[in-house]
Scaffold this active site. Structure first.
Site, short mmCIF file in Angstrom:
data_model
loop_
_atom_site.label_atom_id
_atom_site.label_comp_id
_atom_site.label_asym_id
_atom_site.label_seq_id
_atom_site.Cartn_x
_atom_site.Cartn_y
_atom_site.Cartn_z
N TYR A 15 0.76 -1.24 0.00
CA TYR A 15 0.00 0.00 0.00
C TYR A 15 0.80 1.30 0.00
O TYR A 15 0.31 2.31 -0.50
CB TYR A 15 -0.95 0.02 1.20
CG TYR A 15 -1.93 -1.14 1.23
CD1 TYR A 15 -2.60 -1.54 0.08
CD2 TYR A 15 -2.19 -1.83 2.41
CE1 TYR A 15 -3.50 -2.59 0.09
CE2 TYR A 15 -3.09 -2.89 2.43
CZ TYR A 15 -3.74 -3.26 1.27
OH TYR A 15 -4.62 -4.30 1.29
N ARG A 81 23.17 -8.06 23.19
CA ARG A 81 21.76 -7.74 23.48
C ARG A 81 21.54 -6.24 23.58
O ARG A 81 20.78 -5.76 24.41
CB ARG A 81 21.29 -8.45 24.77
CG ARG A 81 21.37 -9.95 24.72
CD ARG A 81 20.44 -10.52 23.65
NE ARG A 81 20.58 -11.97 23.54
CZ ARG A 81 20.05 -12.70 22.55
NH1 ARG A 81 19.36 -12.09 21.59
NH2 ARG A 81 20.21 -14.00 22.51
N SER A 108 22.37 5.86 24.46
CA SER A 108 21.73 5.23 23.31
C SER A 108 20.66 6.12 22.69
O SER A 108 20.48 6.15 21.47
CB SER A 108 21.10 3.90 23.71
OG SER A 108 22.09 3.01 24.16
N HIS A 155 -30.14 11.54 8.98
CA HIS A 155 -30.57 10.21 9.44
C HIS A 155 -30.56 9.21 8.29
O HIS A 155 -31.25 8.18 8.34
CB HIS A 155 -31.96 10.27 10.08
CG HIS A 155 -32.12 11.37 11.07
ND1 HIS A 155 -31.74 11.25 12.39
CD2 HIS A 155 -32.60 12.64 10.93
CE1 HIS A 155 -31.99 12.39 13.02
NE2 HIS A 155 -32.49 13.25 12.15
N GLN A 237 15.96 10.62 29.82
CA GLN A 237 16.82 9.85 28.91
C GLN A 237 16.29 9.93 27.49
O GLN A 237 17.04 9.97 26.52
CB GLN A 237 16.90 8.40 29.37
CG GLN A 237 17.89 7.57 28.55
CD GLN A 237 18.10 6.20 29.13
OE1 GLN A 237 17.44 5.24 28.73
NE2 GLN A 237 19.01 6.09 30.08
N SER A 285 -16.12 -8.47 -9.07
CA SER A 285 -16.47 -9.68 -8.33
C SER A 285 -16.03 -10.89 -9.13
O SER A 285 -16.16 -10.92 -10.36
CB SER A 285 -17.98 -9.74 -8.06
OG SER A 285 -18.37 -11.02 -7.60
#
Length: 482
Positions: A15, A81, A108, A155, A237, A285
Site C-alpha cells: 500500500y 543484546r 543510546s 438520518h 533519557q 467480483s
C-alpha cells in the site's frame, strides 16, 4: 528463505509509497544513527576535543550502512543484546580511526530518539504536500459541481437539497483541519540534542571540564547540523513520549476523516449517483461479473480505521513510562510509529487516486431528486398559498392529507410519487397552479450552495494551500500498487 516464506506487513508490501517505506527502512535508520555520530564528533572537534581529521573523514565516508554490515551488527547484537552498541562496533570496524571516539559522551537515546525525531519530521514533510494535493483536487471537483442539485440526507433519509460540490466541501473542510493538525505537529517538533543518560548533560559537562558554555554550544551545533531550529531544553533519557502521542493523534484524526469520506462515497455509489475510478480491465467480483464495487473507498475505510486506532499505542506508551525512562516503550514504538506514517501515506495515495477520477451521474441524481422533490416542495407551496391570501393552517392540512396519500402510493404499492398530480387536480390549490413549475425547480432548493463553495475556496482553501505552491501534483492521479 524466500521473502515469500515470511510474513510481510501489507503496508510495506502493498500500500505505501517508496519514499515512506525508505524513511522507516533499516538502512535509513542505521545510516541516520551514523550521521548523528558524525555530527556529534564534528561538533566535539570544533569545540576543542582531540578528534583527528582522519577519524572524521572515515566516519563521513561510511555514513551509509552497507548490506554486508547488517550481518555484522546482527551477530554483535546477539552477543551484546544491545542494538546501539552493536552498531557502534560495526561503525568502528568501517572507520577504525574513529572507533575510540564514536558515541563519546552520548547515551543510546542520542541515536535512537534523535533519529526518531528526524523521521517524524521528514515523514510529516512527505505527508503534508500529499494532503494539500488531495484538498486541491477535491476543490476542483467541488467547484465543477457546485451548481448540481442532489439529495441531502439526515438520518440517511432524504432531506432538503444540497449540491454535489457543496457536499464535497464538507469533506474538504475536515481535511483542512487535518492539514492544520499535521502542520501544528510538524511546527512543534524540536530536537532532543545531546543530553546524556538522564537528560542532565553531566557526561558532556565532564568531557568539557565543567565548561557549561561549551556544553550548550555542543547541543546547539548538533541541533543545527540535524536541520532543527532548536532542541528541547528539558528531556529525560528520552524525549517525552507525549510528542509521539501528539503526532499520532493528528495522524489518527486524519484516519477518521479517511473512513468518513470513504463511507460517503460508498453510500453514493450504492445510490448510483457517484463512482470512484473504475478501470476498463478491473474486476468487481469473481462471481458477479456486472459488479463495480467501490474497492478503493472500501480500502480507504479499512486503512482509515486502522490509522485512527494507532494513536492508542502512542498514548498508552506515554502514560506507562516510569520516571526518566523504561524500555517498555521500545518494541511498541518500532511498530506504531512507522505504521502510523505508512498507513497515512497509503490513505493519501488512495484519496489522491479517488479524487482524480470521481464520476458523477447527473441523470441518476436528477431522477432521485424528482422522486423526493414533491414532498420537499410542500413548504414552498404553503408559503405561495399564504401570499395569495390562503390560511397557512388550511394549506398545511390540505398538503398533509395529500402527502400521506402520495406516500402510501410509493411505500405500499411501489408506484411513483404522484403528489404534484394530486395537487393539480385539487381545486384548493388553483391559485398557485400557474406558479407550480417555478416552485418545483431543484435550483430553488439549494440555497446559497454555489456561493458557499466559492467563498469557502477563496477565503479558506486557497489561503491554506499557499505555502504548498509548486509542491502540488494535481495533474496526475496517484497510482495504486495493487
Amino acid at each position: 528463505m524466500s521473502a515469500n516464506d515470511t510474513y510481510q506487513d501489507p503496508l510495506n508490501s502493498r500500500y505505501s509509497s517508496k519514499e515512506m517505506k525508505y524513511l522507516f527502512s533499516p538502512r535509513n535508520r542505521f545510516s541516520t544513527w551514523r550521521q548523528l555520530w558524525v555530527w556529534l564528533a564534528e561538533a566535539e572537534k570544533e569545540l576543542g576535543l582531540d578528534i583527528s581529521d582522519e577519524a572524521i573523514q572515515q566516519m563521513q565516508n561510511h555514513t551509509t550502512i552497507k548490506d554486508e554490515e547488517f550481518a555484522v551488527a546482527a551477530e554483535e547484537e546477539k552477543k551484546r543484546r544491545h542494538d546501539v552498541m552493536a552498531h557502534v562496533h560495526t561503525f568502528g570496524l568501517a572507520a577504525p580511526a574513529a572507533a575510540g571516539i564514536i558515541h563519546w559522551g552520548a547515551t543510546s537515546c542520542y541515536c535512537t530518539d534523535n533519529a526518531d525525531l528526524i523521521f517524524l519530521r521528514d515523514g510529516l514533510d512527505i505527508l503534508l504536500p500529499k494532503l494539500a494535493t488531495v484538498i486541491e483536487k477535491l476543490s476542483d471537483f467541488a467547484k465543477e459541481y457546485k451548481n448540481l442539485p442532489c439529495l441531502a440526507y439526515t438520518h440517511l433519509q432524504p432531506a432538503q437539497l444540497t449540491t454535489v460540490g457543496k457536499r464535497a466541501c464538507l469533506w474538504i473542510q475536515d481535511l483542512l483541519k487535518d492539514l492544520k493538525n499535521l502542520e501544528r505537529a510538524r511546527e512543534d517538533l524540536r530536537f532532543r540534542g545531546v543530553k546524556g543518560t538522564t537528560g542532565t548533560q553531566a557526561s558532556f559537562l565532564q568531557i568539557f571540564d565543567g565548561d557549561h558554555s561549551k556544553v550548550e554550544q555542543l547541543d546547539e551545533l548538533v541541533t543545527k547540523k540535524a536541520g532543527f531550529e532548536s532542541a528541547y531544553i528539558i528531556s529525560s533519557q528520552t524525549y517525552t513520549r507525549k510528542i509521539d502521542a501528539d503526532v499520532c493523534n493528528a495522524l489518527s484524526s486524519f484516519g477518521a476523516t479517511c473512513e468518513h469520506i470513504g463511507q460517503a462515497i460508498r453510500l453514493l455509489a450504492s445510490f448510483k449517483e457517484l463512482e470512484e475510478p473504475f478501470e476498463s480491465t478491473q474486476i468487481g467480483s469473481s462471481a458477479m461479473a456486472y459488479k463495480r464495487n467501490p474497492m478503493r473507498s472500501e480500502r480507504l475505510c479499512s486503512l482509515g480505521r486502522k490509522l485512527r486506532n494507532l494513536n492508542a499505542d502512542a498514548s498508552a506508551t506515554y502514560a506507562a513510562q516510569w520516571m526518566e525512562r523504561t524500555l517498555d516503550d521500545s518494541a511498541i514504538r518500532r511498530m506504531c510509529l512507522p505504521q502510523s506514517f505508512l498507513c497515512a501515506d497509503a490513505s493519501l495515495i488512495l484519496l489522491n487516486n479517488i479524487a482524480s477520477g470521481l464520476v458523477v451521474y447527473p441523470a441518476v441524481i436528477k431522477k432521485r431528486v424528482q422522486a423526493e422533490l414533491p414532498f420537499m416542495a410542500t413548504e414552498n407551496i404553503i408559503m405561495a398559498l399564504v401570499k395569495k391570501g390562503v390560511s397557512r393552517q388550511d394549506a398545511h392540512e390540505e398538503i398533509r392529507v395529500l402527502s400521506h396519500e402520495a406516500g402510501a402510493e410509493v411505500k405500499q404499492h411501489g408506484r411513483e410519487n404522484d403528489l404534484i398530480e394530486r395537487i393539480r387536480k385539487n381545486d384548493f390549490f388553483r391559485l398557485i397552479i400557474p406558479d407550480l413549475e417555478e416552485l418545483l425547480k431543484p435550483e430553488t432548493f439549494i440555497g446559497r450552495c454555489p456561493e458557499q463553495v466559492d467563498a469557502f475556496y477563496q477565503r479558506e482553501v486557497s489561503k491554506a494551500l499557499e505555502k504548498y505552491a509548486g509542491k502540488l501534483k494535481t495533474g496526475e492521479a496517484a497510482e495504486l500498487n495493487v
